[in-house]
Design a protein around this motif. Structure first.
Motif, PDB file in Angstrom:
ATOM      1  N   ARG A  34      -8.387  -4.899   5.566  1.00  0.00           N
ATOM      2  CA  ARG A  34      -9.386  -5.698   4.864  1.00  0.00           C
ATOM      3  C   ARG A  34      -8.771  -6.911   4.154  1.00  0.00           C
ATOM      4  O   ARG A  34      -9.494  -7.693   3.537  1.00  0.00           O
ATOM      5  N   GLY A  35      -7.443  -7.048   4.242  1.00  0.00           N
ATOM      6  CA  GLY A  35      -6.798  -8.202   3.647  1.00  0.00           C
ATOM      7  C   GLY A  35      -6.962  -8.259   2.141  1.00  0.00           C
ATOM      8  O   GLY A  35      -7.077  -9.346   1.564  1.00  0.00           O
ATOM      9  N   LEU A  36      -6.956  -7.085   1.494  1.00  0.00           N
ATOM     10  CA  LEU A  36      -7.102  -7.054   0.040  1.00  0.00           C
ATOM     11  C   LEU A  36      -5.934  -7.775  -0.628  1.00  0.00           C
ATOM     12  O   LEU A  36      -4.771  -7.506  -0.333  1.00  0.00           O
ATOM     13  N   ARG A  37      -6.223  -8.695  -1.535  1.00  0.00           N
ATOM     14  CA  ARG A  37      -5.189  -9.481  -2.205  1.00  0.00           C
ATOM     15  C   ARG A  37      -4.649  -8.712  -3.413  1.00  0.00           C
ATOM     16  O   ARG A  37      -5.408  -8.178  -4.207  1.00  0.00           O
ATOM     17  N   TYR A  38      -3.333  -8.658  -3.512  1.00  0.00           N
ATOM     18  CA  TYR A  38      -2.691  -8.034  -4.667  1.00  0.00           C
ATOM     19  C   TYR A  38      -1.375  -8.767  -4.929  1.00  0.00           C
ATOM     20  O   TYR A  38      -0.799  -9.379  -4.030  1.00  0.00           O
ATOM     21  N   ARG A  39      -0.907  -8.696  -6.173  1.00  0.00           N
ATOM     22  CA  ARG A  39       0.363  -9.371  -6.498  1.00  0.00           C
ATOM     23  C   ARG A  39       1.505  -8.383  -6.670  1.00  0.00           C
ATOM     24  O   ARG A  39       2.656  -8.802  -6.842  1.00  0.00           O
ATOM     25  N   ALA A  40       1.199  -7.099  -6.610  1.00  0.00           N
ATOM     26  CA  ALA A  40       2.255  -6.077  -6.598  1.00  0.00           C
ATOM     27  C   ALA A  40       1.658  -4.810  -6.003  1.00  0.00           C
ATOM     28  O   ALA A  40       0.472  -4.513  -6.200  1.00  0.00           O
ATOM     29  N   LEU A  41       2.488  -4.068  -5.274  1.00  0.00           N
ATOM     30  CA  LEU A  41       2.053  -2.810  -4.671  1.00  0.00           C
ATOM     31  C   LEU A  41       3.147  -1.773  -4.898  1.00  0.00           C
ATOM     32  O   LEU A  41       4.296  -1.961  -4.470  1.00  0.00           O
ATOM     33  N   HIS A  42       2.785  -0.687  -5.586  1.00  0.00           N
ATOM     34  CA  HIS A  42       3.728   0.385  -5.881  1.00  0.00           C
ATOM     35  C   HIS A  42       3.287   1.650  -5.138  1.00  0.00           C
ATOM     36  O   HIS A  42       2.150   2.111  -5.307  1.00  0.00           O
ATOM     37  N   LEU A  43       4.177   2.201  -4.340  1.00  0.00           N
ATOM     38  CA  LEU A  43       3.885   3.419  -3.589  1.00  0.00           C
ATOM     39  C   LEU A  43       4.616   4.578  -4.252  1.00  0.00           C
ATOM     40  O   LEU A  43       5.839   4.528  -4.456  1.00  0.00           O
ATOM     41  N   LEU A  44       3.861   5.619  -4.594  1.00  0.00           N
ATOM     42  CA  LEU A  44       4.400   6.725  -5.376  1.00  0.00           C
ATOM     43  C   LEU A  44       4.104   8.060  -4.703  1.00  0.00           C
ATOM     44  O   LEU A  44       3.072   8.227  -4.041  1.00  0.00           O
ATOM     45  N   ALA A  45       5.006   9.006  -4.904  1.00  0.00           N
ATOM     46  CA  ALA A  45       4.833  10.340  -4.334  1.00  0.00           C
ATOM     47  C   ALA A  45       5.702  11.312  -5.114  1.00  0.00           C
ATOM     48  O   ALA A  45       6.321  10.963  -6.121  1.00  0.00           O
ATOM     49  N   SER A  46       5.764  12.548  -4.623  1.00  0.00           N
ATOM     50  CA  SER A  46       6.609  13.555  -5.253  1.00  0.00           C
ATOM     51  C   SER A  46       8.075  13.270  -4.947  1.00  0.00           C
ATOM     52  O   SER A  46       8.407  12.438  -4.096  1.00  0.00           O
ATOM     53  N   ALA A  47       8.947  13.996  -5.624  1.00  0.00           N
ATOM     54  CA  ALA A  47      10.379  13.827  -5.397  1.00  0.00           C
ATOM     55  C   ALA A  47      10.743  14.108  -3.943  1.00  0.00           C
ATOM     56  O   ALA A  47      11.657  13.490  -3.390  1.00  0.00           O
ATOM     57  N   ARG A  48      10.021  15.016  -3.312  1.00  0.00           N
ATOM     58  CA  ARG A  48      10.305  15.367  -1.916  1.00  0.00           C
ATOM     59  C   ARG A  48      10.091  14.195  -0.974  1.00  0.00           C
ATOM     60  O   ARG A  48      10.795  14.039   0.031  1.00  0.00           O
ATOM     61  N   SER A  49       9.103  13.350  -1.281  1.00  0.00           N
ATOM     62  CA  SER A  49       8.773  12.226  -0.390  1.00  0.00           C
ATOM     63  C   SER A  49       9.322  10.898  -0.864  1.00  0.00           C
ATOM     64  O   SER A  49       9.284   9.911  -0.125  1.00  0.00           O
ATOM     65  N   ALA A  50       9.811  10.832  -2.090  1.00  0.00           N
ATOM     66  CA  ALA A  50      10.354   9.573  -2.611  1.00  0.00           C
ATOM     67  C   ALA A  50      11.571   9.142  -1.787  1.00  0.00           C
ATOM     68  O   ALA A  50      12.315   9.964  -1.260  1.00  0.00           O
ATOM     69  N   GLY A  51      11.736   7.839  -1.669  1.00  0.00           N
ATOM     70  CA  GLY A  51      12.846   7.296  -0.909  1.00  0.00           C
ATOM     71  C   GLY A  51      12.481   6.874   0.500  1.00  0.00           C
ATOM     72  O   GLY A  51      13.251   6.169   1.161  1.00  0.00           O
TER      73      GLY A  51
END
Length: 349
Positions: A34-51
């Motif tokens: 949808r081409g949503l405009r944003y100036r920052a995007l943070h992706l978060l998850a549990s320790a198992r999926s981080a990285g």
């Protein structure tokens, strides 16, 4: 299509909790689509999926651990990591002044939290909620209320009976993987012990006639949510809805058979015209010419698909229809993003 990541200081900073899950991943796909405009995007998850790294647009994003994130760095946070995570971390996000769009049932029935389907009750977004939270409804509630809203306005609604046939993706990646693995095992050896951690009894070549725990009245939590959420969204506290929710061996795509009794006779041609005129709704043929609507023949995954619309031969006040949606999109991620788009349009983000 415009590039989503922009330098505009008015564009929101977004965080996605549960970014590696089925709904979180679909949300990222929809943001890109949808081409949503944003100036920052943070992706978060549990320790198992981080990285892990996830590509959104033309950039790779490193998935961070939820426990180390400072919520003051986001203007809006989508939570799609289960109700226990939402109950623990949504208050933390709100305390930092961050607006939360929650995709779990943790806050849906809280009196001060709006439960929103933008095509139905966008007026709930005319102001930023004092609680700092907007709840995204259940994946079967969303399509049901989108069908019922204009029907109720035109003919009134006395009662609704619905049977849902819900895909394995309703339990996320783990549900899909369990169905696929169990199906392979069953084809190799029908007597083999099947995995049954997500679905019990096992779902391969089977249907399971309950979703969620069974409550004291014999209905399941999923069926209770469908009733309560529909009443809240439609503003009809006395609406009579009876549901039977069934898990079926389909990878993705929820279906439902609906029977709706109105307060006065319903004309089929007018009903089809009304439903077909709703935003992002496709009305299919009657199935007599091979145009049979199924999750595997869905078409546009961002649309609500309706078929087999017919008036009861014994009760002209009632009609029946078959409904199919992509539950990860229409039933979850797309609705959540449309909530945000409406807030942006109204100047609240």
């Amino acid at each position: 299509m415009p590039m989503p990541l922009v330098d505009d200081p008015l564009a929101p900073r977004i965080a996605v909790v549960g970014a590696t899950g089925a709904v979180g991943g679909t949300l990222l796909d929809v943001i890109e689509d949808r081409g949503l405009r944003y100036r920052a995007l943070h992706l978060l998850a549990s320790a198992r999926s981080a990285g892990r790294e996830i590509r959104v647009g033309d950039r790779e994003y490193l998935v961070g651990e939820l426990t180390g994130f400072h919520f003051g760095d986001a203007d809006v946070v989508f939570f799609s990591a289960g109700h226990a995570v939402s109950r623990a971390w949504v208050p933390v996000a709100v305390a930092h002044g961050t607006l939360v769009i929650d995709n779990t049932f943790a806050f849906r029935m809280s009196a001060d939290v709006p439960l929103v389907v933008p095509q139905v009750n966008s007026a709930e977004l005319d102001r930023r909620p004092a609680a700092g939270v907007i709840a995204n409804p259940n994946s079967v509630t969303i399509p049901l209320v989108r069908v019922v809203r204009d029907v109720e306005r035109r003919w009134g609604v006395r009662q609704i009976s619905v049977s849902t046939y819900q895909a394995a993706s309703g339990s996320g990646h783990s549900g899909i993987e369990e169905l696929q693995e169990a199906s392979r095992l069953a084809l190799q050896d029908p007597q083999a012990t099947m995995p049954a951690e997500e679905f019990s009894p096992g779902l391969a070549f089977n249907v399971v006639p309950q979703i969620g725990r069974v409550l004291d009245d014999g209905f399941t939590l999923q069926e209770r949510k469908l009733l309560q959420e529909s009443r809240k969204i439609l503003g009809l506290p006395g609406l009579d809805i009876t549901a039977t929710c069934v898990r079926v061996p389909v990878v993705n795509g929820h279906s439902a058979a609906m029977w709706v009794e109105c307060l006065k006779p319903v004309d089929r041609a007018e009903l089809c015209l009304l439903l077909g005129g709703l935003p992002d709704v496709t009305v299919h043929g009657d199935g007599m010419h091979g145009d049979i609507l199924t999750p595997a023949t869905l078409g546009d995954p961002n649309h609500l698909h309706l078929g087999r619309i017919r008036i009861s031969p014994t009760n002209p006040n009632s009609f029946l229809l078959w409904l199919v949606t992509d539950n990860l999109r229409v039933g979850a991620a797309l609705n959540a993003l449309q909530i945000m788009e409406t807030l942006v349009a109204k100047g609240h983000l």
